[in-house]
Every structure is written in structure tokens, then in C-alpha cells.
Design an enzyme around this catalytic site. Sequence first.
Site, PDB file in Angstrom:
ATOM      1  N   GLU A 103      52.173  49.670  41.216  1.00 29.26           N
ATOM      2  CA  GLU A 103      52.122  50.768  40.865  1.00 29.26           C
ATOM      3  C   GLU A 103      52.884  51.424  42.211  1.00 29.26           C
ATOM      4  OE1 GLU A 103      47.388  50.770  42.187  1.00 29.26           O
ATOM      5  OE2 GLU A 103      48.323  52.398  41.208  1.00 29.26           O
ATOM      6  N   ASP A 127      46.616  41.636  39.210  1.00 26.88           N
ATOM      7  CA  ASP A 127      45.440  42.870  38.547  1.00 26.88           C
ATOM      8  C   ASP A 127      45.818  42.858  37.402  1.00 26.88           C
ATOM      9  OD1 ASP A 127      44.662  41.937  41.696  1.00 26.88           O
ATOM     10  OD2 ASP A 127      44.355  44.393  42.423  1.00 26.88           O
ATOM     11  N   ARG A 162      21.790  25.692  41.741  1.00 33.57           N
ATOM     12  CA  ARG A 162      22.113  27.323  42.522  1.00 33.57           C
ATOM     13  C   ARG A 162      22.296  28.041  41.350  1.00 33.57           C
ATOM     14  NH1 ARG A 162      24.180  24.334  47.633  1.00 33.57           N
ATOM     15  NH2 ARG A 162      23.051  24.077  48.825  1.00 33.57           N
ATOM     16  N   MET A 169      40.131  38.803  43.239  1.00 30.15           N
ATOM     17  CA  MET A 169      40.837  39.726  43.553  1.00 30.15           C
ATOM     18  C   MET A 169      40.844  41.327  42.097  1.00 30.15           C
ATOM     19  SD  MET A 169      43.676  38.720  45.357  1.00 30.15           S
ATOM     20  CE  MET A 169      44.334  38.617  47.402  1.00 30.15           C
ATOM     21  N   GLY A 170      41.091  41.802  42.598  1.00 30.61           N
ATOM     22  CA  GLY A 170      41.181  43.272  41.291  1.00 30.61           C
ATOM     23  C   GLY A 170      40.574  44.446  41.858  1.00 30.61           C
ATOM     24  N   ARG A 171      40.999  44.919  42.614  1.00 31.81           N
ATOM     25  CA  ARG A 171      40.836  46.208  43.326  1.00 31.81           C
ATOM     26  C   ARG A 171      40.070  47.168  42.527  1.00 31.81           C
ATOM     27  NH1 ARG A 171      44.198  46.864  48.464  1.00 31.81           N
ATOM     28  NH2 ARG A 171      45.691  46.471  47.042  1.00 31.81           N
ATOM     29  N   ARG A 266      24.727  30.684  46.533  1.00 24.04           N
ATOM     30  CA  ARG A 266      25.948  30.790  47.200  1.00 24.04           C
ATOM     31  C   ARG A 266      27.433  31.506  46.630  1.00 24.04           C
ATOM     32  NH1 ARG A 266      22.588  28.479  50.117  1.00 24.04           N
ATOM     33  NH2 ARG A 266      23.014  26.453  50.607  1.00 24.04           N
ATOM     34  N   VAL A 273      43.592  32.680  47.761  1.00 22.55           N
ATOM     35  CA  VAL A 273      43.984  31.585  46.834  1.00 22.55           C
ATOM     36  C   VAL A 273      45.035  31.604  45.486  1.00 22.55           C
ATOM     37  CG1 VAL A 273      43.029  29.211  46.197  1.00 22.55           C
ATOM     38  CG2 VAL A 273      42.295  29.766  48.015  1.00 22.55           C
TER      39      VAL A 273
HETATM   40  O1  F6P Z   1      48.136  42.834  44.904  1.00 29.23           O
HETATM   41  C1  F6P Z   1      47.186  42.966  44.021  1.00 29.23           C
HETATM   42  C2  F6P Z   1      46.447  42.882  45.150  1.00 29.23           C
HETATM   43  O2  F6P Z   1      45.853  41.791  44.815  1.00 29.23           O
HETATM   44  C3  F6P Z   1      43.984  43.154  45.367  1.00 29.23           C
HETATM   45  O3  F6P Z   1      43.722  42.199  44.664  1.00 29.23           O
HETATM   46  C4  F6P Z   1      43.401  42.142  46.617  1.00 29.23           C
HETATM   47  O4  F6P Z   1      42.701  43.711  46.900  1.00 29.23           O
HETATM   48  C5  F6P Z   1      45.257  43.499  47.063  1.00 29.23           C
HETATM   49  O5  F6P Z   1      46.372  42.698  46.525  1.00 29.23           O
HETATM   50  C6  F6P Z   1      44.753  42.336  48.880  1.00 29.23           C
HETATM   51  O6  F6P Z   1      46.066  42.113  48.989  1.00 29.23           O
HETATM   52  P1  F6P Z   1      46.266  41.877  51.109  1.00 29.23           P
HETATM   53  O7  F6P Z   1      46.819  40.984  50.648  1.00 29.23           O
HETATM   54  O8  F6P Z   1      46.426  42.532  51.810  1.00 29.23           O
HETATM   55  O9  F6P Z   1      45.398  41.371  51.606  1.00 29.23           O
END
Ligand code: F6P
Length: 342
Positions: A103, A127, A162, A169-171, A266, A273
Site C-alpha cells: 500500500e 500481509d 505448555r 506478522m500482520g500489522r 512460552r 522468518v
Molecule cells: O511488509 C509488511 C510487514 O511484513 C508487516 O507485517 C510487518 O509489521 C513489517 O512488514 C515489518 O517490517 P520491517 O521489515 O521494516 O521490520
Amino acid sequence: MRIGMLTGGGDCPGLNAVIRAVVRKGVGQHGHTIVGYRHGWRGVIEGEFMELSLDAVRGLLPRGGTILGTSRTNPYKTDDGPRRVLATLARDRVDALIVIGGEDTLGVALKLDGDGVRVVGVPKTIDNDLSGTDFTFGFHTAVQIATDAIDRLHTTAESHDRVMVVEVMGRHAGWIATYSGMAGGADIILIPEEPFDIEEICDRLTHRHQRGAKFSIVVTAEGAMPKEATMEVQTSEIDDFGHVRLGGIGQRLADEIERRTGYEARMTSLGHVLRGGTPNAYDRVIATRFGIEAIDAAHAGDFGKMVALRGTDVVRIPIEEGVSQLKTVDGRLFETAAVFFG
Ligand code: F6P
């Protein structure tokens, strides 16, 4: 034509497959010259490029990352940025730009389109939160990596009785958490779209363990948020596009779950990755189809467009449609995932 190309934003598996496809058809069949700008918009601002010959893209299909490099530089937040972009393109006699990004990167492409630059966009982000396209390449590879990790965490969770919290990831959108959580049989999935109540999560886990379960798996998107004033979270620094650098919710959750339930917990953060390594077969095919459609659009003079996947078809849509709003997790999909919670 002389066509420029760049990759911007966070990298993801499949970028090199797009680059290869653009060059193979652009140079090999259409007879264009393709130049690649280094490190996203930074390379355009600073005028750093490399020529992309057929030889330069040999062996790229399975290779992770991007041979062009990438950055989160925003020309509209850089001193004299837009003027320097236009100056570079004029100096390098670049007739059109193929912009591969999410985006933010495509948002810049859209603004430049308004300034008269001829652009074609290719949607990229693990994402999967770009609207206008059903999927972005890189997403399915990330989901597979996360699912494999969740499978592995199951066995060690079981051995030690545990609770395992897995942060992915996933902002702004929880697509990776939802898909990998469903595929990996998670007992709880937390996503940014659905603020969580820590008390409710702990009740569910307690109930599950009272019914005989000895371990649990919680998958959380890094952008998952507690309902207001229910749990403290940390804040961190902000990038050029105004995004907070995330990471940390998984550990907070593990600490809080252990404190409230008494079950040992944990945390594993999969982080980058998920963005590394070779694309899976699905992403290689989508990336290749996107690259071919993008160079065909440039060849046909169909600018201001972004290639997109609709169903099983690759189509061209206005870039604006892709970046105007975030594609968040579909409520019905999440309801399906929630059937298996607790
Ligand atoms: O590109 C999106 C993303 O993968 C997000 O999910 C994550 O928050 C961000 O990139 C991490 O970015 P950087 O590589 O700058 O740490």
C-alpha cells in the site's frame, strides 16, 4: 521503450520471480530495455540503477528476497523527493515504471501517476491486506512457514504441558494468523480486526484444560490489540510511512496467560522468518503471472493500473482501487476459525 522497475517496502518471497517474468517477456519478446532501481524509491531519488538483461535474471525464479534491494523510503517525506524522482527518470530516459510494492509503495506510484509519470503497479505483501486483489504473492509461502512452525510447536507443547503463543506478522490485518491458525489447528487466534479480552482468553484456556487438554496453541498477529484498558501494551518507533514497528504482543500475552491461569507459557515470534527464503509453487506462479501482466500493460500503454488476482484470473485495475482501503480479514472466515477455539 526504456522501462524502470523497483521493489519497495518489506520484502517477500516471489519478488525475484516477478522481476524475472518482466525481463523475460519485456526484453526477450517485446524488445524493451529494463532498468532496475536499487532499494525501492531511494534508488530513484538517488539515481542508482542496474540494467536487467536476460542474463541478470537467470536462476531467479526460486530465489527469496529481491536482487534490487528494497527500502521504506517515501519520496513525499524526503527533501525535494518528488522533484528528484522526476529528474532521475528524465535523466535515465525512463518512459515508464513498474512498481512492485504494498500500500505504501503503490501509494507513491499513484501520486506520481497524478504527476504524469507512467506507472504500472504489482501488488506485493505477505500481509495480504491490499484491496482489489484476492491474494498477493508471498502470502501463501508465509502461511506455509507459519503452519509448519505451529505443527512443530504442537509436539513440544504436548511434551511439556505448555501454552505456546506464536506471534506472526500482520500489522493491520490478521490474514497470516487466521490462515496459519486454521491450518495449524490453533486453540485461539488473535487478529487486529477483533480486539481481544485477556480474561476471556484465559477462561477459554482454563475451560479447555479442565476438559482434559494438557497444552494449548495461541496464534497472534503482531498487530492484535487488547480491548481498551484491559491490558497494557508497549509502543515503539515509527517509520517514513507513519507505521509503528510492532512485535511484543506475543510475549505480553504469554506472561499474562501464565500469571492468570498458572499454566506454563512460552512465546515464539516467527517475524521475518515468514518473509525469507524461497517462494512456494503457488507464489511462484502468481508472481510470474503478475510480472507478465505488468509488462504487457506497460507494452500496451495501459498505465495507472495495478495487476490483480480476481478468482483465478489476473486482471488490471486502477491503482487507486488497490490502495484506497485495507483488505481486512473476512468476518465469515474468522467465524469459521472461531468454531475451533477453546
Ligand atoms: O511488509 C509488511 C510487514 O511484513 C508487516 O507485517 C510487518 O509489521 C513489517 O512488514 C515489518 O517490517 P520491517 O521489515 O521494516 O521490520
